[in-house]
Design an enzyme around this catalytic site. Structure first.
Site, PDB file in Angstrom:
ATOM      1  N   GLY A   7       0.935  -0.956   0.148  1.00  0.00           N
ATOM      2  CA  GLY A   7      -0.089   0.038  -0.243  1.00  0.00           C
ATOM      3  C   GLY A   7       0.847   1.293  -0.001  1.00  0.00           C
ATOM      4  O   GLY A   7       1.647   1.434   0.939  1.00  0.00           O
ATOM      5  N   GLY A   9      -0.023   4.338  -0.363  1.00  0.00           N
ATOM      6  CA  GLY A   9      -0.885   5.679  -0.388  1.00  0.00           C
ATOM      7  C   GLY A   9      -0.120   6.558   0.508  1.00  0.00           C
ATOM      8  O   GLY A   9       1.114   6.630   0.650  1.00  0.00           O
ATOM      9  N   VAL A  11      -0.401   7.012   4.013  1.00  0.00           N
ATOM     10  CA  VAL A  11       0.424   6.142   5.194  1.00  0.00           C
ATOM     11  C   VAL A  11       1.669   5.365   4.614  1.00  0.00           C
ATOM     12  O   VAL A  11       2.646   5.486   5.345  1.00  0.00           O
ATOM     13  CB  VAL A  11      -0.406   5.396   6.241  1.00  0.00           C
ATOM     14  CG1 VAL A  11       0.236   4.866   7.215  1.00  0.00           C
ATOM     15  CG2 VAL A  11      -1.685   6.351   6.408  1.00  0.00           C
ATOM     16  N   ARG A  80     -10.620   5.918   5.811  1.00  0.00           N
ATOM     17  CA  ARG A  80     -11.807   6.314   6.207  1.00  0.00           C
ATOM     18  C   ARG A  80     -12.397   7.835   5.588  1.00  0.00           C
ATOM     19  O   ARG A  80     -11.716   8.533   5.457  1.00  0.00           O
ATOM     20  CB  ARG A  80     -11.804   6.523   7.561  1.00  0.00           C
ATOM     21  CG  ARG A  80     -13.193   6.268   8.403  1.00  0.00           C
ATOM     22  CD  ARG A  80     -12.913   5.915  10.043  1.00  0.00           C
ATOM     23  NE  ARG A  80     -12.063   6.676  10.532  1.00  0.00           N
ATOM     24  CZ  ARG A  80     -11.995   7.409  11.519  1.00  0.00           C
ATOM     25  NH1 ARG A  80     -13.247   7.586  12.204  1.00  0.00           N
ATOM     26  NH2 ARG A  80     -11.009   8.010  12.146  1.00  0.00           N
ATOM     27  N   ARG A  86     -14.659   3.400  11.515  1.00  0.00           N
ATOM     28  CA  ARG A  86     -13.558   2.506  11.096  1.00  0.00           C
ATOM     29  C   ARG A  86     -14.330   1.133  10.475  1.00  0.00           C
ATOM     30  O   ARG A  86     -13.939   0.268   9.862  1.00  0.00           O
ATOM     31  CB  ARG A  86     -12.516   2.074  12.110  1.00  0.00           C
ATOM     32  CG  ARG A  86     -11.705   3.513  12.281  1.00  0.00           C
ATOM     33  CD  ARG A  86     -10.586   3.005  13.235  1.00  0.00           C
ATOM     34  NE  ARG A  86      -9.537   4.364  13.194  1.00  0.00           N
ATOM     35  CZ  ARG A  86      -9.875   5.256  13.714  1.00  0.00           C
ATOM     36  NH1 ARG A  86     -10.705   5.544  14.681  1.00  0.00           N
ATOM     37  NH2 ARG A  86      -8.900   6.158  13.704  1.00  0.00           N
ATOM     38  N   THR A 117      -3.956  -0.944   8.536  1.00  0.00           N
ATOM     39  CA  THR A 117      -5.196  -1.054   7.675  1.00  0.00           C
ATOM     40  C   THR A 117      -6.307  -1.005   8.828  1.00  0.00           C
ATOM     41  O   THR A 117      -6.134  -2.011   9.700  1.00  0.00           O
ATOM     42  CB  THR A 117      -5.371  -2.053   6.779  1.00  0.00           C
ATOM     43  OG1 THR A 117      -4.165  -1.782   5.949  1.00  0.00           O
ATOM     44  CG2 THR A 117      -6.603  -2.026   6.044  1.00  0.00           C
ATOM     45  N   ASN A 118      -7.276  -0.150   8.827  1.00  0.00           N
ATOM     46  CA  ASN A 118      -8.418  -0.072   9.825  1.00  0.00           C
ATOM     47  C   ASN A 118      -9.539  -0.904   8.958  1.00  0.00           C
ATOM     48  O   ASN A 118      -9.708  -1.162   7.906  1.00  0.00           O
ATOM     49  CB  ASN A 118      -8.781   1.321   9.976  1.00  0.00           C
ATOM     50  CG  ASN A 118      -8.122   1.996  10.874  1.00  0.00           C
ATOM     51  OD1 ASN A 118      -8.023   1.476  11.952  1.00  0.00           O
ATOM     52  ND2 ASN A 118      -7.390   3.079  10.602  1.00  0.00           N
ATOM     53  N   HIS A 173      -8.374   0.333  18.866  1.00  0.00           N
ATOM     54  CA  HIS A 173      -7.962   1.569  18.275  1.00  0.00           C
ATOM     55  C   HIS A 173      -9.236   2.224  17.664  1.00  0.00           C
ATOM     56  O   HIS A 173      -9.881   1.693  16.924  1.00  0.00           O
ATOM     57  CB  HIS A 173      -6.928   1.271  16.994  1.00  0.00           C
ATOM     58  CG  HIS A 173      -6.675   2.713  16.085  1.00  0.00           C
ATOM     59  ND1 HIS A 173      -6.192   3.560  16.832  1.00  0.00           N
ATOM     60  CD2 HIS A 173      -6.525   2.634  14.817  1.00  0.00           C
ATOM     61  CE1 HIS A 173      -5.590   4.416  15.862  1.00  0.00           C
ATOM     62  NE2 HIS A 173      -5.985   3.736  14.652  1.00  0.00           N
TER      63      HIS A 173
HETATM   64  N1  APR Z   1      -2.498  -4.408  -2.758  1.00  0.00           N
HETATM   65  C1  APR Z   1      -1.542  -3.449  -2.609  1.00  0.00           C
HETATM   66  N2  APR Z   1      -2.015  -2.149  -2.577  1.00  0.00           N
HETATM   67  C2  APR Z   1      -3.520  -1.934  -2.421  1.00  0.00           C
HETATM   68  C3  APR Z   1      -4.413  -3.254  -2.361  1.00  0.00           C
HETATM   69  C4  APR Z   1      -3.699  -4.487  -2.523  1.00  0.00           C
HETATM   70  N3  APR Z   1      -4.508  -5.328  -2.641  1.00  0.00           N
HETATM   71  N4  APR Z   1      -5.542  -2.571  -2.322  1.00  0.00           N
HETATM   72  C5  APR Z   1      -5.387  -1.325  -2.083  1.00  0.00           C
HETATM   73  N5  APR Z   1      -4.121  -0.874  -2.269  1.00  0.00           N
HETATM   74  C6  APR Z   1      -3.632   0.367  -2.100  1.00  0.00           C
HETATM   75  C7  APR Z   1      -4.272   1.504  -2.844  1.00  0.00           C
HETATM   76  O1  APR Z   1      -3.882   1.444  -4.197  1.00  0.00           O
HETATM   77  C8  APR Z   1      -3.913   2.735  -2.058  1.00  0.00           C
HETATM   78  O2  APR Z   1      -2.522   3.408  -2.811  1.00  0.00           O
HETATM   79  O3  APR Z   1      -3.398   0.938  -0.861  1.00  0.00           O
HETATM   80  C9  APR Z   1      -3.363   2.335  -0.663  1.00  0.00           C
HETATM   81  C10 APR Z   1      -4.186   2.952   0.367  1.00  0.00           C
HETATM   82  O4  APR Z   1      -3.539   4.292   0.373  1.00  0.00           O
HETATM   83  P1  APR Z   1      -4.573   5.542   0.808  1.00  0.00           P
HETATM   84  O5  APR Z   1      -5.699   5.323   0.038  1.00  0.00           O
HETATM   85  O6  APR Z   1      -3.873   6.955   0.658  1.00  0.00           O
HETATM   86  O7  APR Z   1      -4.928   5.245   2.244  1.00  0.00           O
HETATM   87  P2  APR Z   1      -3.940   5.726   3.491  1.00  0.00           P
HETATM   88  O8  APR Z   1      -4.462   6.982   4.051  1.00  0.00           O
HETATM   89  O9  APR Z   1      -2.580   5.345   3.185  1.00  0.00           O
HETATM   90  O10 APR Z   1      -4.601   4.502   4.641  1.00  0.00           O
HETATM   91  C11 APR Z   1      -4.186   3.335   4.438  1.00  0.00           C
HETATM   92  O11 APR Z   1      -4.213   2.956   6.805  1.00  0.00           O
HETATM   93  O12 APR Z   1      -4.582   4.126   8.966  1.00  0.00           O
HETATM   94  C12 APR Z   1      -4.912   3.413   7.796  1.00  0.00           C
HETATM   95  O13 APR Z   1      -7.411   3.938   7.882  1.00  0.00           O
HETATM   96  C13 APR Z   1      -6.342   3.888   7.185  1.00  0.00           C
HETATM   97  O14 APR Z   1      -7.047   1.507   6.503  1.00  0.00           O
HETATM   98  C14 APR Z   1      -6.358   2.854   6.000  1.00  0.00           C
HETATM   99  C15 APR Z   1      -4.870   2.536   5.661  1.00  0.00           C
END
Ligand code: APR
Length: 306
Positions: A7, A9, A11, A80, A86, A117-118, A173
């Site tokens: 992931g 994104g 975080v 979220r 959550r 992940t939440n 959490h």
């Molecule tokens: N494999 C790899 N990456 C994935 C998959 C997967 N199967 N499914 C989704 N993703 C990626 C998305 O493409 C995205 O880039 O996970 C990333 C999530 O990033 P954001 O949407 O920016 O979310 P973020 O703010 O990073 O939060 C991620 O952490 O704090 C927790 O609640 C929050 O559950 C959330 C997680």
């Protein structure tokens, strides 16, 4: 050590950046979205000359690149949205997590897994069950972030440096968190001896609402600066075998009278992951709050039949 972040994104990318800059290991960033992990890792590579830093970071879509990682951080999933709890994320994120964890089991069977992940407590439990890894190798990052938020608000109230505050938060959490005023220290003194009940209650309430406050300000997505700092803190404790005591979501087998769920408690983290679960002495009221928090996790686990 090879550290993979699944992931890329908000975080995930920031966690990768912080861990790279702390030189905790060789970082691999993976995201299902085409080009995202690669683009961000190239950008982070370009930063090295400015920072005069020599870290190693790669990024791609191919999950096979996590092979033989020592630590895998899971941030894949949806963040979220305003007004969304959550728990509402549960259905979508659990299917993503299952898929990711099956790959971790196959590709990085010795890894210590840090779940972000939440909804965190449920996703940590799911990671434990799907990977089949021993309980010391599955760690959910949640209450250390809640504790940092609590410390920040206390320090503002008392006009002190946040480092003067040693916060203690346990439980689920999110809304079920239990900031423990009696165990939280300000320059060595219990917070209960420093502020009256009304002030403490208001700080507790603001801490519990902090994540939602940030979500509502941002408009889309959720917090990432403090969450990524908390991820790096957990991975640093493992990579450097610090034997550091931190709040984390772990599997309990009777500690605090709780079994077969993952919930936030203080733990000692080192090269084996969870090296020890610290038993705080809790008052009857604090015990009841923890049991209520555990019950809410248990109910969700039953509802979704994990
Ligand atoms: N494999 C790899 N990456 C994935 C998959 C997967 N199967 N499914 C989704 N993703 C990626 C998305 O493409 C995205 O880039 O996970 C990333 C999530 O990033 P954001 O949407 O920016 O979310 P973020 O703010 O990073 O939060 C991620 O952490 O704090 C927790 O609640 C929050 O559950 C959330 C997680």
């Amino acid at each position: 050590m090879k550290i993979s972040v699944i992931g890329a994104g908000n975080v995930g990318a920031l966690s990768a950046m912080r861990m790279a800059e702390l030189k905790l290991g060789d970082i691999v960033l993976v995201d299902i979205a085409k080009g995202v992990a690669q683009g961000k890792s190239l950008d982070l590579e370009d930063t090295r000359s400015i920072l005069k830093a020599d870290y190693d970071i790669k990024g791609c879509e191919d999950i096979n690149s996590i092979e033989d990682s020592g630590v895998v951080v899971i941030t894949a999933g949806l963040a979220r949205k305003p007004g969304m709890t959550r728990e509402e994320l549960l259905t979508k994120n659990s299917s993503i997590l299952k898929d990711v964890c099956l790959n971790i089991r196959k590709l990085a069977p010795e890894a210590i897994v840090v779940v972000v992940t939440n909804p965190l407590d449920l996703m940590t439990y799911l990671a434990l069950k799907v990977t089949g890894f021993s309980k010391n190798r599955i760690i959910g990052m949640g209450v250390s972030l809640d504790a940092s938020r609590f410390a920040n608000l206390i320090s503002q109230e008392l006009k002190l440096n946040p480092t003067d505050v040693t916060p203690v938060v346990i439980g689920a959490h999110g809304q079920g968190m239990i900031p423990l005023a009696r165990h939280t220290r300000v320059k060595g003194e219990s917070l209960e001896k420093i502020l009256n009940k009304e002030k403490i209650d208001s700080l507790l309430k603001r801490t519990i609402e902090r994540g939602a406050e940030i979500v509502s300000c941002l408009g889309s997505g959720s917090a990432f600066f403090a969450p990524s700092a908390a991820v790096a803190e957990v991975v640093k404790a493992i990579a450097k075998d610090e034997k550091k005591v931190l709040g984390a979501c772990v599997y309990l087998t009777g500690e605090y009278g709780i079994k077969d769920i993952c919930i936030g408690v203080p733990v000692c983290l080192g090269k084996n992951g969870v090296e020890d679960i610290i038993k705080l002495e809790l008052s009857d009221g604090e015990k009841k709050e923890l049991m209520d928090s555990a019950d809410s996790i248990q109910n969700l686990l039953r509802q979704f039949s994990f």
